[in-house]
Design a protein around this motif. Structure first.
Motif, mmCIF file in Angstrom:
data_model
loop_
_atom_site.group_PDB
_atom_site.id
_atom_site.type_symbol
_atom_site.label_atom_id
_atom_site.label_comp_id
_atom_site.label_asym_id
_atom_site.label_seq_id
_atom_site.Cartn_x
_atom_site.Cartn_y
_atom_site.Cartn_z
ATOM 1 N N LEU A 161 1.305 38.509 -64.783
ATOM 2 C CA LEU A 161 1.651 38.161 -66.161
ATOM 3 C C LEU A 161 2.986 37.431 -66.272
ATOM 4 O O LEU A 161 3.166 36.635 -67.189
ATOM 5 N N ARG A 162 3.919 37.688 -65.359
ATOM 6 C CA ARG A 162 5.246 37.071 -65.517
ATOM 7 C C ARG A 162 5.203 35.560 -65.285
ATOM 8 O O ARG A 162 6.143 34.866 -65.653
ATOM 9 N N CYS A 185 7.519 40.590 -78.985
ATOM 10 C CA CYS A 185 6.750 40.523 -77.750
ATOM 11 C C CYS A 185 7.717 40.631 -76.584
ATOM 12 O O CYS A 185 8.755 39.954 -76.573
ATOM 13 N N SER A 186 7.376 41.475 -75.610
ATOM 14 C CA SER A 186 8.231 41.589 -74.426
ATOM 15 C C SER A 186 7.364 41.844 -73.206
ATOM 16 O O SER A 186 6.161 42.092 -73.320
ATOM 17 N N ARG A 187 7.982 41.782 -72.057
ATOM 18 C CA ARG A 187 7.229 41.877 -70.813
ATOM 19 C C ARG A 187 7.935 42.813 -69.848
ATOM 20 O O ARG A 187 9.162 42.779 -69.732
ATOM 21 N N ASN A 225 7.838 43.218 -66.042
ATOM 22 C CA ASN A 225 7.290 42.590 -64.839
ATOM 23 C C ASN A 225 6.873 43.623 -63.796
ATOM 24 O O ASN A 225 5.879 43.437 -63.098
ATOM 25 N N ASN A 276 3.590 44.777 -64.711
ATOM 26 C CA ASN A 276 2.619 43.710 -64.985
ATOM 27 C C ASN A 276 1.966 43.922 -66.347
ATOM 28 O O ASN A 276 0.736 43.841 -66.492
ATOM 29 N N THR A 277 2.804 44.189 -67.315
ATOM 30 C CA THR A 277 2.334 44.527 -68.663
ATOM 31 C C THR A 277 3.165 43.772 -69.698
ATOM 32 O O THR A 277 4.377 43.605 -69.520
ATOM 33 N N VAL A 278 2.509 43.335 -70.728
ATOM 34 C CA VAL A 278 3.180 42.719 -71.878
ATOM 35 C C VAL A 278 2.982 43.630 -73.078
ATOM 36 O O VAL A 278 1.909 44.229 -73.238
#
Length: 114
Positions: free
Chosen positions: A28-29, A68-70, A72, A75-77
């Protein structure tokens, strides 16, 4: 590849939720992740996105309330939703653009009671 949105539920107006978008098979990153929603009888709407560089964009209807944030490492948003309104009621989907290919999994239902 699997993409799964979760975290929806029934909340009262003014409440908050954290939606998660977990992925396997893609990273996802280095993807552009977009959150869409579709309310009953309405067109699908893009509400938020986060780029591989971390830049975020929001629809005017949610600006100031959605973040919205992530993560890493996981592997999740995430999509943090505050000050929920009845008009936020919809199925929320996360979509990943990974090397030009689109991936999307089942959505998660958010229901906001007045």
């Amino acid at each position: 590849v699997q993409l799964q949105a979760s975290g929806g539920g029934l909340v009262q107006a003014g409440g908050s939720l954290r939606l998660s978008c977990a992925a396997s098979g893609i990273i996802l990153r280095i993807s552009v992740i977009s959150w869409y929603r579709q309310a009953p009888g309405k067109q699908r709407e893009l509400v938020a996105s986060i780029s591989s560089g971390g830049s975020t964009n929001y629809a005017d209807s949610v600006k100031g309330r959605f973040t919205c944030s992530r993560d890493n490492a996981k592997n999740t948003v995430y999509l943090f939703i505050n000050s929920l309104k009845p008009e936020d009621t919809a199925v929320y989907y996360c979509n990943a653009n990974y090397y030009g290919r689109q991936y999307e999994g089942p959505g998660t239902l958010v229901t906001v009671s007045s």
